[in-house]
Write a protein that holds these residues in place. Sequence first.
Motif, short mmCIF file in Angstrom:
data_model
loop_
_atom_site.label_atom_id
_atom_site.label_comp_id
_atom_site.label_asym_id
_atom_site.label_seq_id
_atom_site.Cartn_x
_atom_site.Cartn_y
_atom_site.Cartn_z
N SER A 87 -26.94 -25.23 1.10
CA SER A 87 -28.23 -24.54 1.05
C SER A 87 -28.97 -24.64 2.38
O SER A 87 -29.61 -23.69 2.82
CB SER A 87 -29.09 -25.14 -0.08
N ILE A 88 -28.86 -25.79 3.04
CA ILE A 88 -29.51 -25.96 4.35
C ILE A 88 -28.87 -25.04 5.39
O ILE A 88 -29.57 -24.42 6.20
CB ILE A 88 -29.42 -27.43 4.80
N LEU A 89 -27.56 -24.94 5.34
CA LEU A 89 -26.85 -24.11 6.31
C LEU A 89 -27.04 -22.61 6.04
O LEU A 89 -26.89 -21.79 6.95
CB LEU A 89 -25.36 -24.44 6.30
N ASP A 90 -27.36 -22.28 4.81
CA ASP A 90 -27.62 -20.88 4.44
C ASP A 90 -29.06 -20.55 4.86
O ASP A 90 -29.98 -20.51 4.05
CB ASP A 90 -27.44 -20.72 2.93
N THR A 131 -30.71 -17.95 5.71
CA THR A 131 -31.42 -16.80 5.17
C THR A 131 -31.58 -16.89 3.65
O THR A 131 -32.22 -16.03 3.04
CB THR A 131 -30.69 -15.48 5.50
N GLN A 132 -30.99 -17.92 3.04
CA GLN A 132 -31.02 -18.11 1.59
C GLN A 132 -30.44 -16.90 0.85
O GLN A 132 -30.86 -16.57 -0.26
CB GLN A 132 -32.45 -18.38 1.12
N ALA A 133 -29.48 -16.23 1.46
CA ALA A 133 -28.86 -15.05 0.85
C ALA A 133 -27.62 -15.40 0.06
O ALA A 133 -27.01 -14.53 -0.55
CB ALA A 133 -28.53 -14.02 1.92
N GLY A 134 -27.19 -16.65 0.08
CA GLY A 134 -26.06 -17.05 -0.75
C GLY A 134 -24.74 -17.16 -0.01
O GLY A 134 -23.70 -17.36 -0.63
N TYR A 135 -24.75 -17.04 1.30
CA TYR A 135 -23.55 -17.27 2.09
C TYR A 135 -23.97 -17.74 3.48
O TYR A 135 -25.12 -17.58 3.90
CB TYR A 135 -22.69 -16.00 2.19
N ILE A 136 -23.03 -18.35 4.20
CA ILE A 136 -23.29 -18.83 5.56
C ILE A 136 -22.48 -17.95 6.52
O ILE A 136 -21.27 -17.79 6.33
CB ILE A 136 -22.86 -20.30 5.72
N SER A 137 -23.13 -17.40 7.51
CA SER A 137 -22.39 -16.61 8.49
C SER A 137 -21.66 -17.55 9.46
O SER A 137 -22.05 -18.72 9.62
CB SER A 137 -23.33 -15.69 9.27
N ARG A 138 -20.62 -17.06 10.09
CA ARG A 138 -19.89 -17.86 11.07
C ARG A 138 -20.82 -18.28 12.22
O ARG A 138 -20.76 -19.43 12.69
CB ARG A 138 -18.71 -17.06 11.62
N ASP A 139 -21.68 -17.38 12.66
CA ASP A 139 -22.59 -17.70 13.77
C ASP A 139 -23.58 -18.78 13.37
O ASP A 139 -23.89 -19.67 14.17
CB ASP A 139 -23.35 -16.44 14.21
N ASP A 140 -24.08 -18.72 12.14
CA ASP A 140 -25.00 -19.75 11.67
C ASP A 140 -24.32 -21.11 11.63
O ASP A 140 -24.92 -22.14 11.95
CB ASP A 140 -25.54 -19.40 10.28
#
Length: 572
Positions: free
Chosen positions: A428-431, A433-442
């Motif tokens: 959740s911290i790494l997400d 944008t809180q959109a439900g997935y983590i981008s590679r860049d993030d």
Amino acid sequence: MTRQASKGSNASGGSKGSRGSSSHGLEGIVARSMSKISSSCCCFIALEQLRSPRRDPRRRNSQLLSSVIRHRMLSTRKSENQDIHSLLLCPDPSRRLERSYGSPKPLGHGGFGHVYRMRHRMSGDIRAIKVIKKPSDSSEELQSISNEVYALLQLDHPNIAKLFEYFEDRQAIYVVTELCTGGNIGELDAQVDDWDEIRLLFRDVVRAIAYCHSEGIAHRDLKFDNCLITDCSERRCGRMAKVIDFGLAGFAKGAEGGTMNEVVGTLYFLAPEVLKSQDPMNRYGLECDLWSLGVMLFVVLTNEHPFCSTAAGPADAYRRISNGALRVSCLRNCGALAIESEDLLRSLLVKEPLNRCTAAEALLHPWLQPAGESPHHGKTEPRTEKLDSLVERILSFSRFSRFEQAILTVAAHEARPRDVEELMEVYSILDVTQAGYISRDDFRRALKVSDVRMSKMETDAVLDSLDPDKDAKIQLTDFLAATLKPSHVKSEKVLEELFNFFDFHGTGLISHEDLKQVLGQELACHVAVQARADAQGVISKDNFKVFLLKAMDKLELQIQNEKSLAAMMVIK
């Protein structure tokens, strides 16, 4: 119009709106939108009726949708690597439901039929089973069923009811999902319930919508019955919301201005552009879901519809939704919480869809930030001290065999939230944008901020492990699989669940063909030898469990050795 009038039938499995048609004019569209029985989508029937031998076999459609769904899933994948989406395709859908589930109890029914509460024989868990009768001769209806299962197979999000598995026979498809027993968000009362909890539960729904839209999927039937509440002990309020029922889902990936033109859903929740889409020239896109969200929020806060008065009938509702003004006075008579929501509601209930806020933008709105919650939302870079140790696990995971990765992925999918609470917190911290997935860049930025030092080759290996389907998104289950401790698999309950996954036909044994279906010929042979299969290639439950325990011991030792090696390199 009061809340009760605006809600659909209160079925735990969700109730459907209907499809409209341009051939019968306004009244026909409204009547079909309000109808509880659809003439063009699949309907449910009682479980015992499906098994009745008295049915005319000529009325059954013997086409196997599972093969169509499998081909559709695999043809859209960018990688041959294994993830939870591909693993859910492995069990043979023709296996018998009764071998895996028993003790059916009706949960309720919507316009399309029945949903059951059933006990999973192996784990003892109670799950929801939706019974979708296959139509006799309509390719359009078969496509609708295919769309629902296809959508559920693609989606992996904590605020979307989890798909466990599905079955198929000549009469029906049986979709097994997690059970939500806390009612629906339409039962929230702004005069009674905690304001922060209301905002938190609505944010759950927005997160699910944002995630669906990132996958190019429009729900198209968002209403109270399809936004359920379930217990969540990890949360301060003890509850969370989950979106269910993708039977009317539309696929609008890469669409500018929209590609959908079916009038589907439930009238009082339909966006103006959906109502007008009976004209072939009028199409709509993902924005329709945001309108439905706005309607639900307005009704919960005011007990009134945002455009229709109590006396509004279907025809009047159609006109008011299409052309009427937002009933702002209702908000201003319902206390501070409703008044504070006005800005958000005005951005959701915009009649011109291209001027409506997106789900990602709605997540940033201050009204959806309950007290005590501090999501990053991209404003600051996430930092977590736990990331360092998790990266070591992910690096080890990248070197595991296909079988070992499959085991951990299935274990992650079956895990209860309380068992992976810390991992979900990091996710959740790494997400950001809180959109439900983590981008590679993030994820790369998080590594940098957390002072995790890795070579480019190691970073690429980590990202490839976290994103096996190469869609540039780190999905929840893939993250859990790569960070789960092998010791988690050693519990008797998890061992039973894993055995049950490979025992496709519920025989109490795992055949060579079962293994081959998941792992391929070469690795299946290796596992059969290591798990002491008999002369026919069959593995007993006890032998499989012993094999799993030894495999997890090996993985734990491997992780420990790599950690020690990394520490020695730092000292040097």
